[in-house]
Design an enzyme around this catalytic site. Structure first.
Site, PDB file in Angstrom:
ATOM      1  N   CYS A  67      16.869-101.273 -15.856  1.00  0.00           N
ATOM      2  CA  CYS A  67      18.116-100.568 -15.525  1.00  0.00           C
ATOM      3  C   CYS A  67      18.279-100.516 -14.000  1.00  0.00           C
ATOM      4  O   CYS A  67      17.428 -99.951 -13.304  1.00  0.00           O
ATOM      5  CB  CYS A  67      18.086 -99.152 -16.096  1.00  0.00           C
ATOM      6  SG  CYS A  67      19.421 -98.081 -15.506  1.00  0.00           S
ATOM      7  N   CYS A  83      24.950 -98.070 -16.775  1.00  0.00           N
ATOM      8  CA  CYS A  83      24.783 -99.307 -16.010  1.00  0.00           C
ATOM      9  C   CYS A  83      25.340-100.494 -16.801  1.00  0.00           C
ATOM     10  O   CYS A  83      25.689-100.374 -17.980  1.00  0.00           O
ATOM     11  CB  CYS A  83      23.313 -99.537 -15.659  1.00  0.00           C
ATOM     12  SG  CYS A  83      22.297-100.130 -17.027  1.00  0.00           S
ATOM     13  N   TYR A 134      14.018 -62.591  16.813  1.00  0.00           N
ATOM     14  CA  TYR A 134      14.243 -61.309  16.148  1.00  0.00           C
ATOM     15  C   TYR A 134      13.002 -60.423  16.086  1.00  0.00           C
ATOM     16  O   TYR A 134      13.057 -59.330  15.517  1.00  0.00           O
ATOM     17  CB  TYR A 134      14.805 -61.510  14.737  1.00  0.00           C
ATOM     18  CG  TYR A 134      13.969 -62.375  13.802  1.00  0.00           C
ATOM     19  CD1 TYR A 134      12.685 -62.005  13.412  1.00  0.00           C
ATOM     20  CD2 TYR A 134      14.478 -63.564  13.301  1.00  0.00           C
ATOM     21  CE1 TYR A 134      11.927 -62.785  12.548  1.00  0.00           C
ATOM     22  CE2 TYR A 134      13.734 -64.349  12.429  1.00  0.00           C
ATOM     23  CZ  TYR A 134      12.459 -63.959  12.060  1.00  0.00           C
ATOM     24  OH  TYR A 134      11.706 -64.728  11.213  1.00  0.00           O
ATOM     25  N   CYS A 182      17.086 -93.139 -20.543  1.00  0.00           N
ATOM     26  CA  CYS A 182      17.234 -94.588 -20.645  1.00  0.00           C
ATOM     27  C   CYS A 182      15.849 -95.184 -20.431  1.00  0.00           C
ATOM     28  O   CYS A 182      15.235 -94.975 -19.373  1.00  0.00           O
ATOM     29  CB  CYS A 182      18.202 -95.115 -19.579  1.00  0.00           C
ATOM     30  SG  CYS A 182      18.257 -96.922 -19.485  1.00  0.00           S
ATOM     31  N   LYS A 237      21.615 -59.155   0.786  1.00  0.00           N
ATOM     32  CA  LYS A 237      22.067 -60.526   0.542  1.00  0.00           C
ATOM     33  C   LYS A 237      23.510 -60.509   0.027  1.00  0.00           C
ATOM     34  O   LYS A 237      23.835 -59.779  -0.910  1.00  0.00           O
ATOM     35  CB  LYS A 237      21.158 -61.217  -0.479  1.00  0.00           C
ATOM     36  CG  LYS A 237      19.686 -61.267  -0.069  1.00  0.00           C
ATOM     37  CD  LYS A 237      19.468 -62.122   1.158  1.00  0.00           C
ATOM     38  CE  LYS A 237      19.613 -63.599   0.857  1.00  0.00           C
ATOM     39  NZ  LYS A 237      18.512 -64.169   0.080  1.00  0.00           N
ATOM     40  N   LYS A 294      21.462 -62.221   9.297  1.00  0.00           N
ATOM     41  CA  LYS A 294      20.361 -62.988   8.720  1.00  0.00           C
ATOM     42  C   LYS A 294      20.708 -64.479   8.792  1.00  0.00           C
ATOM     43  O   LYS A 294      21.328 -65.035   7.884  1.00  0.00           O
ATOM     44  CB  LYS A 294      20.087 -62.558   7.282  1.00  0.00           C
ATOM     45  CG  LYS A 294      18.819 -63.131   6.684  1.00  0.00           C
ATOM     46  CD  LYS A 294      18.557 -62.570   5.299  1.00  0.00           C
ATOM     47  CE  LYS A 294      17.244 -63.071   4.736  1.00  0.00           C
ATOM     48  NZ  LYS A 294      17.244 -64.545   4.544  1.00  0.00           N
ATOM     49  N   CYS A 321      23.646 -96.266 -21.686  1.00  0.00           N
ATOM     50  CA  CYS A 321      23.457 -96.105 -20.238  1.00  0.00           C
ATOM     51  C   CYS A 321      24.725 -96.527 -19.502  1.00  0.00           C
ATOM     52  O   CYS A 321      25.398 -97.487 -19.910  1.00  0.00           O
ATOM     53  CB  CYS A 321      22.273 -96.958 -19.788  1.00  0.00           C
ATOM     54  SG  CYS A 321      21.875 -96.776 -18.023  1.00  0.00           S
ATOM     55  N   GLU A 356      20.931 -56.733  11.894  1.00  0.00           N
ATOM     56  CA  GLU A 356      21.018 -58.055  12.506  1.00  0.00           C
ATOM     57  C   GLU A 356      21.539 -59.050  11.476  1.00  0.00           C
ATOM     58  O   GLU A 356      21.253 -58.924  10.278  1.00  0.00           O
ATOM     59  CB  GLU A 356      19.644 -58.526  13.004  1.00  0.00           C
ATOM     60  CG  GLU A 356      18.992 -57.597  14.010  1.00  0.00           C
ATOM     61  CD  GLU A 356      17.524 -57.935  14.214  1.00  0.00           C
ATOM     62  OE1 GLU A 356      17.246 -58.983  14.822  1.00  0.00           O
ATOM     63  OE2 GLU A 356      16.662 -57.161  13.753  1.00  0.00           O
ATOM     64  N   ASP A 395      20.565 -68.294   8.461  1.00  0.00           N
ATOM     65  CA  ASP A 395      19.980 -69.115   7.404  1.00  0.00           C
ATOM     66  C   ASP A 395      19.313 -70.335   8.027  1.00  0.00           C
ATOM     67  O   ASP A 395      19.917 -71.407   8.154  1.00  0.00           O
ATOM     68  CB  ASP A 395      21.074 -69.532   6.416  1.00  0.00           C
ATOM     69  CG  ASP A 395      20.492 -70.055   5.115  1.00  0.00           C
ATOM     70  OD1 ASP A 395      19.283 -69.889   4.889  1.00  0.00           O
ATOM     71  OD2 ASP A 395      21.258 -70.631   4.316  1.00  0.00           O
TER      72      ASP A 395
END
Length: 542
Positions: free
Chosen positions: A464, A442, A257, A459, A346, A143, A440, A141, A145
């Site tokens: 920030c 920013c 299943y 940071c 898999k 599989k 940083c 069958e 997800d």
């Protein structure tokens, strides 16, 4: 209601316009009303089976909507005609305050995994040793997800739906599962070997098709909300929604299943027969399971679908192989919480090649600064990949990644994209080794530091704006306070407009209505939605 689980405009109009007047007299249903309601329930259920199980609808969506609206009208005018298994229940009921944990009568165990033909042959050898010379057939069958679910029916009616959880116990999500149109609320009448099959446990996978996943994520991005990483995560998040009406708006699907055949073991002797019984009860079982008499046939089926899996409208991550005969399954038994009679093959992660255009920095809510690969967009396993985390400075150095490199991108488990290598022969001659910036990204340009013995840079500037945004996003996220209308885009706007500095500022936003309306893309309705989301968040349990 359209077959994808969402109401069409026509159906919505009919339900609202045909609703009973408050001034109508208190008249009860006539015998013909009762008969018509029962006919409509049977007819709608029949069309659901034709659409979801047989894949051969015989009426248009508009005709289906008219049947659904007529039943809704009858049940609105005469509440006594309402039944727990009515198709109208798929619209969703009242919000759920919390999910009850339920112990599985039979544990929902995991399957062992295999990744090669040699491991597959080893599985076959052990099975045939246990069979002691008897012939062995396998059922293969796809599989899917998705999210595993257990469904319990009593006297033909769905009474409980429980997630896999830890295998021993899971969450009761019955009200949410009732909204999934491919899961029958009542079983089709079926007699096998003189026994009525009406009290059963059924297991399967709830999932989303790829196109539905993309549509939902696109809408979330447009609302400024953080999209889900993959269809499985979105499915799991949807099942844990506390408002079934929200679940009803997402076109979740189901494939069965497993059937608990213990009460019918004298008449249902193989897994292949059980799949046929599930189909006859009204469950979709997929069109692609296959009975194999040798491991070579199994390997051929695996190879066939590895090359064809991208043609499917939903994600699969392998093939499940099960011994067909239940008697032999019982003899083989279990080991380490996994059956000896089944295994999952898999598939390898999908791979693609693309160009590393740049390495940017991302600041998390705790101040961790993470390098991120900015990639030339590439299609991989059904989605376009343009970014991938590089984890930390050491990871970049170990792979010796440089801007301009052609890199190999994989989707581990067909889910999260990751860079696994670069192609030395395609490296530009002027490519330079990358080093971690020490400020940083920013506007405040605060200094970064790396504590001794750690791989991460930090940071430490509490002001920030990137950290402020991440903290606010986390607080408002679906896994925390779940504030509707306060997604990434809204938070970014509010921080830039200095409406938000701290979490406490979120609860001051209702007093800043005029300021919000002055911002781009905000209208009275969207502000009302935000304020309602903020007020609702106050009711979240601790």
């Amino acid at each position: 209601m359209r077959h994808d689980g969402r109401f069409s405009e026509d159906a919505q109009f009919r339900v609202m316009s045909d609703a009973p007047s408050l001034f109508d007299g208190p008249q009860g249903p006539t015998p013909s009303d009762r008969q018509r309601a029962e006919e409509l329930r049977r007819e709608i259920a029949r069309h659901d089976v034709l659409y979801y199980v047989e894949a051969r609808p015989t009426i248009s969506d508009r005709e289906y909507d008219r049947l659904f609206a007529e039943l809704t009208d009858l049940e609105l005018r005469f509440p006594e005609l309402h039944t727990a298994d009515s198709p109208t229940q798929r619209v969703g009921g009242a919000p759920i305050t919390s999910f009850v944990t339920v112990e599985h009568r039979i544990p929902m165990l995991s399957l062992g995994n295999t990744y090669s033909r040699a491991e597959l042959d080893d599985f076959d050898r052990k099975v045939r040793q246990g069979a002691e010379g008897a012939s062995v057939d396998y059922v293969c069958e796809l599989k899917v997800d998705g999210v595993a679910i257990s469904l319990t029916y009593e006297n033909g009616v769905l009474v409980r739906a429980v997630t896999r959880g830890d295998g021993e116990r899971g969450d009761d999500v019955t009200e949410n599962v009732r909204t999934i149109r491919s899961i029958p609320l009542t079983l089709q009448p079926l007699t096998v070997g003189g026994q009525n099959v009406n009290s059963v446990e059924v297991r399967g996978e709830i999932y989303l098709r790829d196109d539905d996943f993309l549509d939902i994520n696109t809408a979330m991005i447009e609302r400024g909300e953080k999209p889900y990483a993959n269809p499985r995560n979105l499915t799991a998040g949807t099942l844990k929604q506390k408002n079934p009406k929200e679940v009803a708006n997402r076109p979740l699907r189901f494939v069965a299943y497993w059937l608990d055949v213990e009460p019918y073991r004298t008449v249902i002797r193989t897994h292949y027969e059980a799949l046929a019984v599930l189909h006859d009860l009204g469950f979709p079982t997929g069109d692609n399971h296959h009975l194999c008499s040798t491991i070579d046939e199994v390997a051929s089926f695996i190879d066939q679908w590895e090359s064809r899996r991208d043609t499917l409208p939903y994600a699969i991550d392998g093939i499940v192989i099960k011994v067909n005969e239940f008697r032999l399954q019982n003899e083989l038994g279990f080991v380490a919480r996994a059956p000896r009679w089944a295994i999952a093959y898999k598939y390898e992660a999908r791979k693609a090649q693309t160009v590393l255009l740049d390495i940017s920095l991302q600041v998390g809510r705790t101040g961790v600064v993470t390098p991120v690969a900015e990639l030339q967009p590439v299609l991989l396993a059904g989605s376009t990949i343009s970014r991938s985390t590089l984890h930390n400075e050491d990871f970049v150095r170990e792979l010796d990644l440089r801007i301009g490199d052609t890199v190999v991108v994989e989707k581990g488990g067909d889910v999260i994209p990751k860079i696994t290598a670069f192609l030395p022969t395609q490296r530009p001659p002027n490519a330079q080794p990358w080093s971690m910036p020490h400020v940083c990204p920013c506007d405040r340009k605060s200094e970064l530091h790396r504590p001794p013995g750690e791989a991460n840079w930090y940071c430490d500037d509490a002001g920030c704006p990137w950290q402020v945004r991440r903290k606010l996003e986390h607080f408002a996220s679906r896994d925390a306070m779940d504030i509707d209308g306060l997604g990434e885009r809204a938070i970014d706007q509010f921080v830039s407009a200095e409406l938000l500095h701290t979490i406490a500022d979120i609860y001051r936003l209702p007093q800043r209505r005029d300021d919000i309306l002055s911002l781009e893309r905000w209208a009275p309705k969207s502000v009302d939605r935000l304020i309602e989301g903020i007020e609702t968040s106050k009711l979240q349990p601790y």
